[in-house]
Design a protein around this motif. Structure first.
Motif: not given
Length: 699
Positions: A364-379
């Protein structure tokens, strides 16, 4: 008028053509129509013949390598032009290449990028061949050497002196050593990229000759080291490369914590660092944090790196754009490190987490603070479920690509993506057993512009000849299992390992019971059948002889009683890690008249007394009971330690009993305890001898 003008132009062009070329004409009469067609064809060929060499070279550059080779065989002119304008060349660098070098490079005299590759089983080119190539290619800017094991330091020195304009060198599985590498660095001042993999000539240990810095250190921008026994010998080169932009270290042995502080003190221009399976800890990350211009960081399988080191990097490297972490499921990096990244790295655009277990808090903090996040991978994250995906869908506004692999999410999490992440264009889901094809289809239907790639990771092997169906993947959906059962009525053996995904249950097994009356062997692992499906299987499959139930949470005493009552043909029964007790075992004493063998493993409710009772009441039945226990007995202090699944109360009570019969009064308590738990005659005899010797010595 128009025709006369065009005819005049055509005649003029034809006259020019005939003035340039003379050729014999046939004396046979030719019709006017055929004459005009031949002249048009000649005129078209004339256009190509009049094409300048420069234009023809541009055409060759637009062709594929295969088409270019074919076109070069049309005529001598095309062969010459194609050879003079070929800048990239790849050769099979075997020993028989040496006599062909003059003819090859007399044709390809403008080569600037050369690849010399040799097979491992073949003899490669030597120093003379490489020196000959360098003499004929003085303008060479890129060289790639693969498995050229006959090259020595002398050959690399001769090459470096002739090709001083070299900008990129890549060598792998070669045998020259530090002197050959230093020769290149000293004689090629324009070198910008250096890639070294499995350089066999470098001596391991303190006697290794240092490499660099040389004249090339000032121009080097990229250094990549792979699978080197002593990668630290490149330390002087890395430290001296003041303009270094990218440093990549893959599986290079040695302690890099000592080298990183020296590197970061001298090199301040690094923007990209890759580290994979090297010995580096938070000390190295602390040093890396001093590189304030760092934009790309890859931490792959570095188990000594923790949240503290990642937090230090995040706090100082505020320009970080790409972060890849493969935690190797060591749980050394988690929420604390990711929260530090979220607080400090607002420019983050790409985040890849493999074997890391973030929770909703950090995501939630990553999503809120990193507004330029374009690519996310969770493995491979055990903590990423539907709630975390819903959080990402709600707050990751700029997200364009999402990859989820081996995470416990379901269709509910996929539904959240239908309305969230407005810029999302691609979703890839792999080996997430809770996500069904129906859920992926629903997401595609409700968000048409979104590309959804679902990989279930399943493999179903159906052998129609002998009627065997075996699940080799991650579980078969109930619909598929039902379809197989409905059509494969000759099915005799069915093995299913559901991996506790709950994708196969009563519905699929009931379909098998209804259609496959010839079933003789059934193995269910990680599948949770209930009394309903087992009763139908027992009633309809009258030929069922072998049954195995492993890791089933729903198989209890009631289900075993049902099997004992109705499985008349059953001969072998295996039960493992199921919640049954002695009551279920008692039902087997009177049921299953053809039963000859029962194997019970890791069923804690079944006691040795229950197994003994079953043997006593059904003498012809072979009962194999494996409690899955492991007891560690320390004879010195009489301590019993449970290292396995726990000691049953009955065993614990026996150990704690004060009165233990013994034939030797002089035997110590620890000897009594060890003899009881060992249960072997040779140990008892040995202890008796020791006890008797102690008694005789005391007397």
């Amino acid at each position: 008028m128009g025709q006369s003008v065009s005819s005049a132009k055509l005649t003029t062009r034809r006259d020019c053509y005939h003035s340039q070329r003379s050729y014999s004409r046939s004396t046979v009469l030719i019709s006017p129509m055929k004459t005009e067609e031949a002249e048009v064809i000649d005129e078209l060929s004339d256009f190509i013949s009049d094409l300048p060499d420069e234009c023809l070279a541009c055409v060759f550059q637009c062709l594929t390598p295969a088409d270019r080779k074919r076109c070069s065989l049309v005529c001598r002119r095309w062969l010459r032009i194609e050879g003079q304008n070929r800048h990239r060349l790849s050769l099979n660098a075997q020993s028989d290449l040496h006599p062909l070098i003059p003819s090859i490079f007399s044709r390809f005299d403008a080569v600037t990028k050369l690849a010399l590759k040799c097979d491992r089983r073949s003899v490669g080119i030597g120093d003379e061949a490489l020196a000959s190539i360098s003499e004929r290619c003085p303008n060479l800017t890129r060289l790639k050497l693969r498995a050229c094991r006959d090259l020595t330091d002398a050959g690399m020195l001769a090459f470096a002196k002739n090709c001083r304009g070299l900008k990129k060198l890549s060598c792998g599985s070669c045998t020259f050593g530090a002197k050959g590498m230093n020769a290149v660095l000293d004689n090629c001042p324009a070198l910008e990229e250096l890639s070294v993999k499995r350089l066999r000539g470098i001596i391991d240990g303190a006697a290794a000759e240092p490499i660099g810095p040389g004249l090339a250190a000032a121009s080097l921008k990229t250094i990549c080291l792979k699978e080197l026994y002593n990668g630290q010998c490149f330390g002087p080169l890395i430290i001296g490369a003041r303009n270094l932009r990218s440093l990549k270290l893959f599986r290079c042995s040695g302690d890099w914590d000592k080298l990183f502080p020296l590197i970061m003190d001298q090199v301040t221009s690094i923007i990209e660092i890759h580290m994979e399976r090297i010995q580096v800890s938070d000390v190295g990350l602390e040093a890396i944090s001093n590189s304030l211009n760092l934009e790309i960081l890859h931490l792959v399988k570095t188990p000594e790196c923790t949240n503290a080191g990642l937090g230090a990097v995040a706090e100082k490297c505020k320009l970080l754009r790409k972060l890849h972490i493969d935690g190797w499921k060591a749980n050394r990096i988690g929420d604390h490190g990711l929260i530090a990244v979220a607080k400090s790295c607002s420019n983050l655009q790409e985040l890849v987490l493999i074997g890391v277990n973030p929770t909703k808090l950090s995501l939630e903090m990553l999503a809120s603070n990193c507004q330029n996040l374009e690519r996310l991978a969770l493995c491979g994250s055990d903590t990423v479920g539907d709630a975390e995906i819903c959080c990402i869908a709600l707050k990751c506004i700029a997200l364009k690509k999402l990859c989820i692999k081996s995470c416990p999410i379901s269709d509910h999490g996929m539904e959240a993506l239908a309305s969230g992440c407005p810029n999302l264009v691609k979703v890839k889901v792999k080996k997430c057993r809770g996500v069904t094809p129906e859920g992926a289809d629903w997401l595609r239907a409700n968000r048409g512009s979104l590309s959804v790639n679902l990989d279930m990771g399943e493999h179903l092997d159906v052998t129609a000849n002998d009627g065997v169906v075996q699940d080799n993947g991650d579980g078969i959906p109930p619909v598929v299992a039902g379809a197989v059962a409905e059509k494969c009525k000759l099915l005799r053996k069915l093995h299913i390992d559901g991996w506790k995904a709950n994708r196969i249950g009563d519905h699929g097994l009931i379909a098998v019971a209804k259609s496959c009356s010839n079933l003789q062997e059934l193995v269910l692992i990680g599948v949770n059948p209930t009394k309903l499906s087992l009763e139908m299987l027992a009633s309809n499959c009258q030929n069922l002889e072998r049954l195995a139930l492993c890791g089933s949470d729903t198989v209890g005493d009631a289900e075993i009683c049902c099997i004992a009552l109705k499985c008349i043909a059953l001969k072998k029964l295996c039960i493992k890690s199921c919640p049954i007790s002695d009551h279920g075992m008692e039902a087997l004493a009177s049921g299953c008249p053809n039963l000859v063998k029962v194997k019970v493993k890791k069923c804690r409710g079944v006691t040795p007394e229950g197994a003994d009772w079953l043997r006593a009441n059904r003498g012809s039945l072979s009962v194999n009971l494996d409690m899955g226990e492991h007891l560690d007995v320390t004879a010195n202090d009489g301590v019993v330690q449970d290292n396995g699944d726990g000691i049953p109360p009955v065993v614990a009570g026996q150990i704690g009993a004060p009165g233990i019969a013994s034939s030797s009064t002089a035997r110590s308590t620890s000897f009594k305890l060890s003899g009881l738990l060992g249960g072997r005659s040779f140990m008892a005899c040995t202890l008796r001898r020791l006890a008797s010797s102690n008694g005789s010595s005391r007397s």
